[in-house]
Design a protein around this motif. Sequence first.
Motif: not given
Length: 325
Positions: A12-14, A16-23, A36-37, A167-172
Amino acid sequence: MFFLEKKDLPELLRRAGAFFEIIAPVLVNGEPQLVSWKGEDLALSAPNQLIPPTRMFLPPRETLFAYLQESGLYTFKVPEVRNRLIVGVRPCDLRALSLLDRIMLSEPADELYLKRRRSTAIIALNCTEPSESCFCAQMGAGPEAHEGFDLLLTDLGEGYLLETGSPAGIVLARLSEELLERGDDAEKRNLMRESRERIMNARPWLSQDRMRTRLREIDWRSLAKDCISCGGCSFVCPTCHCFTIADLGLPDGERIRCADSCILSGFHRMASGANPKARPEERLLSWYMEKLEHMLIRAGMPGCVGCGRCDRVCFSGLHRTDIFR
């Protein structure tokens, strides 16, 4: 409301990593830290990290802008702010962020803080295994999160209960919808009730009213004899936000902002040299007054969220809660 197997959280995090830097929290030399994950093992079951996630929004040192002088004219460059997703934020730290929002976003809003808040998504984690130093329940800041997150995780053993909060959580969540199963919160309710009872039973005498009453009864002079005025309590506190500003370099350079602390001896010193809080006991009392009374008046909520970090970091053991007993 969904169920997510633990083995699927990294995927799930990977995505999301297309849009965010994962911390995310990982173990560094055996201690949980937000980094930074890059796919490391997550440390979500470890105690809350010592450096709070609020430092992602108000760093200990940052460049506000760089300035360049050319032919008598100055041009300015402000730092870019990246989209970030912070994972594993505890309810007490969400509460601290809510307090900082009220302070840093009141007019005139702090521009860098505002940009970071707008570009950051949060996956929070309910505390089912609170640490011994935690008293968030007495401060109304935990152990369960109710707002301020985009996604919320609750550890159910083999997996997480995953809830959306924006709403951002729903998209994630939709990015990984095939990894999710329908869930219910029956087990979560039991876990959160048990967690809250453990926290309350550890200090049944502690309350916000009790702490405010004791502010005027504690012998601060005796207590402060062991204070070495290191400021460590401020630098790990998720609600401390005092800073100092300096310009480095002429004619070109940068304006920086650094964290400061009212515990440090020079914090209250004025340009004349006079210092109205020269003694450690005056500064220690001032620190607690700011947390328990002044922030309550200024922002409508206390400046202590019961995370216990000040107790964890204090060399002299001054910030133990039993001083309010």
